[in-house]
Scaffold this motif. Structure first.
Motif, PDB file in Angstrom:
ATOM      1  N   MET A  98      -4.726  58.870 -15.788  1.00 26.63           N
ATOM      2  CA  MET A  98      -4.450  59.679 -16.966  1.00 26.63           C
ATOM      3  C   MET A  98      -5.409  60.855 -16.998  1.00 26.63           C
ATOM      4  O   MET A  98      -6.616  60.678 -16.913  1.00 26.63           O
ATOM      5  CB  MET A  98      -4.617  58.862 -18.229  1.00 26.63           C
ATOM      6  CG  MET A  98      -3.596  57.817 -18.420  1.00 26.63           C
ATOM      7  SD  MET A  98      -3.662  57.294 -20.133  1.00 26.63           S
ATOM      8  CE  MET A  98      -2.546  55.963 -20.058  1.00 26.63           C
ATOM      9  N   SER A  99      -4.845  62.005 -17.139  1.00 31.90           N
ATOM     10  CA  SER A  99      -5.678  63.198 -17.153  1.00 31.90           C
ATOM     11  C   SER A  99      -6.002  63.617 -18.584  1.00 31.90           C
ATOM     12  O   SER A  99      -5.233  63.371 -19.509  1.00 31.90           O
ATOM     13  CB  SER A  99      -4.962  64.339 -16.438  1.00 31.90           C
ATOM     14  OG  SER A  99      -3.844  64.764 -17.189  1.00 31.90           O
ATOM     15  N   ILE A 100      -7.129  64.244 -18.723  1.00 33.52           N
ATOM     16  CA  ILE A 100      -7.529  64.773 -20.033  1.00 33.52           C
ATOM     17  C   ILE A 100      -6.535  65.851 -20.456  1.00 33.52           C
ATOM     18  O   ILE A 100      -6.133  65.927 -21.611  1.00 33.52           O
ATOM     19  CB  ILE A 100      -8.959  65.346 -19.977  1.00 33.52           C
ATOM     20  CG1 ILE A 100      -9.959  64.255 -19.613  1.00 33.52           C
ATOM     21  CG2 ILE A 100      -9.306  66.041 -21.267  1.00 33.52           C
ATOM     22  CD1 ILE A 100     -10.085  63.159 -20.644  1.00 33.52           C
ATOM     23  N   GLU A 101      -6.122  66.693 -19.495  1.00 34.68           N
ATOM     24  CA  GLU A 101      -5.187  67.771 -19.795  1.00 34.68           C
ATOM     25  C   GLU A 101      -3.844  67.214 -20.273  1.00 34.68           C
ATOM     26  O   GLU A 101      -3.256  67.723 -21.226  1.00 34.68           O
ATOM     27  CB  GLU A 101      -4.977  68.638 -18.556  1.00 34.68           C
ATOM     28  CG  GLU A 101      -4.134  69.872 -18.834  1.00 34.68           C
ATOM     29  CD  GLU A 101      -4.008  70.770 -17.623  1.00 34.68           C
ATOM     30  OE1 GLU A 101      -2.880  71.192 -17.352  1.00 34.68           O
ATOM     31  OE2 GLU A 101      -5.028  71.027 -16.958  1.00 34.68           O
TER      32      GLU A 101
ATOM     33  N   ASN B 204       6.260  66.035 -23.983  1.00 32.68           N
ATOM     34  CA  ASN B 204       6.844  65.383 -22.812  1.00 32.68           C
ATOM     35  C   ASN B 204       6.204  65.863 -21.516  1.00 32.68           C
ATOM     36  O   ASN B 204       6.039  65.083 -20.578  1.00 32.68           O
ATOM     37  CB  ASN B 204       8.357  65.595 -22.785  1.00 32.68           C
ATOM     38  CG  ASN B 204       9.055  64.707 -23.777  1.00 32.68           C
ATOM     39  OD1 ASN B 204       8.566  63.640 -24.111  1.00 32.68           O
ATOM     40  ND2 ASN B 204      10.189  65.138 -24.273  1.00 32.68           N
ATOM     41  N   GLU B 205       5.821  67.124 -21.460  1.00 33.04           N
ATOM     42  CA  GLU B 205       5.129  67.646 -20.283  1.00 33.04           C
ATOM     43  C   GLU B 205       3.811  66.892 -20.071  1.00 33.04           C
ATOM     44  O   GLU B 205       3.490  66.500 -18.949  1.00 33.04           O
ATOM     45  CB  GLU B 205       4.866  69.139 -20.471  1.00 33.04           C
ATOM     46  CG  GLU B 205       4.248  69.815 -19.268  1.00 33.04           C
ATOM     47  CD  GLU B 205       4.031  71.300 -19.497  1.00 33.04           C
ATOM     48  OE1 GLU B 205       2.993  71.801 -19.025  1.00 33.04           O
ATOM     49  OE2 GLU B 205       4.870  71.945 -20.150  1.00 33.04           O
ATOM     50  N   GLY B 206       3.075  66.689 -21.143  1.00 28.86           N
ATOM     51  CA  GLY B 206       1.831  65.932 -21.053  1.00 28.86           C
ATOM     52  C   GLY B 206       2.059  64.495 -20.652  1.00 28.86           C
ATOM     53  O   GLY B 206       1.302  63.921 -19.865  1.00 28.86           O
ATOM     54  N   ARG B 207       3.112  63.892 -21.181  1.00 29.49           N
ATOM     55  CA  ARG B 207       3.438  62.502 -20.835  1.00 29.49           C
ATOM     56  C   ARG B 207       3.763  62.395 -19.345  1.00 29.49           C
ATOM     57  O   ARG B 207       3.325  61.465 -18.673  1.00 29.49           O
ATOM     58  CB  ARG B 207       4.597  61.981 -21.664  1.00 29.49           C
ATOM     59  CG  ARG B 207       4.245  61.736 -23.123  1.00 29.49           C
ATOM     60  CD  ARG B 207       5.440  61.211 -23.919  1.00 29.49           C
ATOM     61  NE  ARG B 207       5.924  59.937 -23.426  1.00 29.49           N
ATOM     62  CZ  ARG B 207       5.383  58.753 -23.721  1.00 29.49           C
ATOM     63  NH1 ARG B 207       4.344  58.687 -24.520  1.00 29.49           N
ATOM     64  NH2 ARG B 207       5.882  57.639 -23.228  1.00 29.49           N
ATOM     65  N   MET B 208       4.549  63.335 -18.829  1.00 26.28           N
ATOM     66  CA  MET B 208       4.930  63.279 -17.413  1.00 26.28           C
ATOM     67  C   MET B 208       3.723  63.489 -16.509  1.00 26.28           C
ATOM     68  O   MET B 208       3.637  62.873 -15.448  1.00 26.28           O
ATOM     69  CB  MET B 208       6.028  64.298 -17.122  1.00 26.28           C
ATOM     70  CG  MET B 208       7.357  63.876 -17.736  1.00 26.28           C
ATOM     71  SD  MET B 208       8.766  64.873 -17.257  1.00 26.28           S
ATOM     72  CE  MET B 208       8.394  66.422 -18.039  1.00 26.28           C
ATOM     73  N   GLU B 209       2.772  64.338 -16.924  1.00 31.14           N
ATOM     74  CA  GLU B 209       1.554  64.529 -16.134  1.00 31.14           C
ATOM     75  C   GLU B 209       0.755  63.237 -16.037  1.00 31.14           C
ATOM     76  O   GLU B 209       0.067  63.015 -15.047  1.00 31.14           O
ATOM     77  CB  GLU B 209       0.679  65.617 -16.753  1.00 31.14           C
ATOM     78  CG  GLU B 209       1.161  67.008 -16.476  1.00 31.14           C
ATOM     79  CD  GLU B 209       0.223  68.071 -17.009  1.00 31.14           C
ATOM     80  OE1 GLU B 209      -0.926  67.763 -17.374  1.00 31.14           O
ATOM     81  OE2 GLU B 209       0.668  69.230 -17.067  1.00 31.14           O
ATOM     82  N   ASP B 210       0.841  62.402 -17.043  1.00 36.39           N
ATOM     83  CA  ASP B 210       0.113  61.132 -17.047  1.00 36.39           C
ATOM     84  C   ASP B 210       0.942  59.979 -16.481  1.00 36.39           C
ATOM     85  O   ASP B 210       0.550  58.828 -16.570  1.00 36.39           O
ATOM     86  CB  ASP B 210      -0.341  60.788 -18.467  1.00 36.39           C
ATOM     87  CG  ASP B 210      -1.496  61.657 -18.916  1.00 36.39           C
ATOM     88  OD1 ASP B 210      -2.145  62.280 -18.063  1.00 36.39           O
ATOM     89  OD2 ASP B 210      -1.754  61.708 -20.132  1.00 36.39           O
ATOM     90  N   GLY B 211       2.118  60.283 -15.942  1.00 31.51           N
ATOM     91  CA  GLY B 211       2.946  59.264 -15.317  1.00 31.51           C
ATOM     92  C   GLY B 211       3.760  58.436 -16.289  1.00 31.51           C
ATOM     93  O   GLY B 211       4.269  57.384 -15.930  1.00 31.51           O
ATOM     94  N   LYS B 212       3.894  58.887 -17.534  1.00 34.42           N
ATOM     95  CA  LYS B 212       4.703  58.180 -18.532  1.00 34.42           C
ATOM     96  C   LYS B 212       6.084  58.827 -18.602  1.00 34.42           C
ATOM     97  O   LYS B 212       6.225  60.011 -18.332  1.00 34.42           O
ATOM     98  CB  LYS B 212       4.065  58.276 -19.907  1.00 34.42           C
ATOM     99  CG  LYS B 212       2.696  57.668 -20.028  1.00 34.42           C
ATOM    100  CD  LYS B 212       2.214  57.849 -21.444  1.00 34.42           C
ATOM    101  CE  LYS B 212       0.719  57.802 -21.572  1.00 34.42           C
ATOM    102  NZ  LYS B 212       0.281  58.169 -22.915  1.00 34.42           N
ATOM    103  N   PRO B 213       7.087  58.062 -18.990  1.00 36.30           N
ATOM    104  CA  PRO B 213       8.417  58.669 -19.146  1.00 36.30           C
ATOM    105  C   PRO B 213       8.453  59.562 -20.387  1.00 36.30           C
ATOM    106  O   PRO B 213       7.748  59.302 -21.369  1.00 36.30           O
ATOM    107  CB  PRO B 213       9.341  57.460 -19.321  1.00 36.30           C
ATOM    108  CG  PRO B 213       8.462  56.404 -19.873  1.00 36.30           C
ATOM    109  CD  PRO B 213       7.090  56.637 -19.277  1.00 36.30           C
ATOM    110  N   PRO B 214       9.271  60.614 -20.355  1.00 26.64           N
ATOM    111  CA  PRO B 214       9.393  61.470 -21.538  1.00 26.64           C
ATOM    112  C   PRO B 214      10.073  60.740 -22.681  1.00 26.64           C
ATOM    113  O   PRO B 214      10.866  59.818 -22.459  1.00 26.64           O
ATOM    114  CB  PRO B 214      10.245  62.642 -21.057  1.00 26.64           C
ATOM    115  CG  PRO B 214      10.951  62.151 -19.855  1.00 26.64           C
ATOM    116  CD  PRO B 214      10.090  61.069 -19.256  1.00 26.64           C
TER     117      PRO B 214
END
Length: 58
Positions: free
Chosen positions: A1-4, A39-49
């Motif tokens: 999980m990224s901070i961004e 959703n962009e942030g969720r996808m960066e962390d590997g979570k589904p939108p």
């Protein structure tokens, strides 16, 4: 999980919540921008939108 990714998800959540109950097209557009950012942030962390209707808690 990224901070961004977490920051994008949090910022998108705040923007979506602030504008989702507005009736004007501008409010709806800002709410959609918030959803997209979230959703962009969720996808960066590997979570589904999140795809369900806003406010359902599903």
């Amino acid at each position: 999980m990224s901070i961004e990714g977490k920051a994008k998800e949090a910022a998108g959540y705040v923007k979506e919540e602030a504008f989702e109950h507005g009736k004007s097209p501008e409010s709806q557009k800002k709410a959609q921008e918030g959803r997209d950012l979230r959703n962009e942030g969720r996808m960066e962390d590997g979570k589904p939108p999140k795809t369900e209707k806003p406010g359902t808690g599903a």
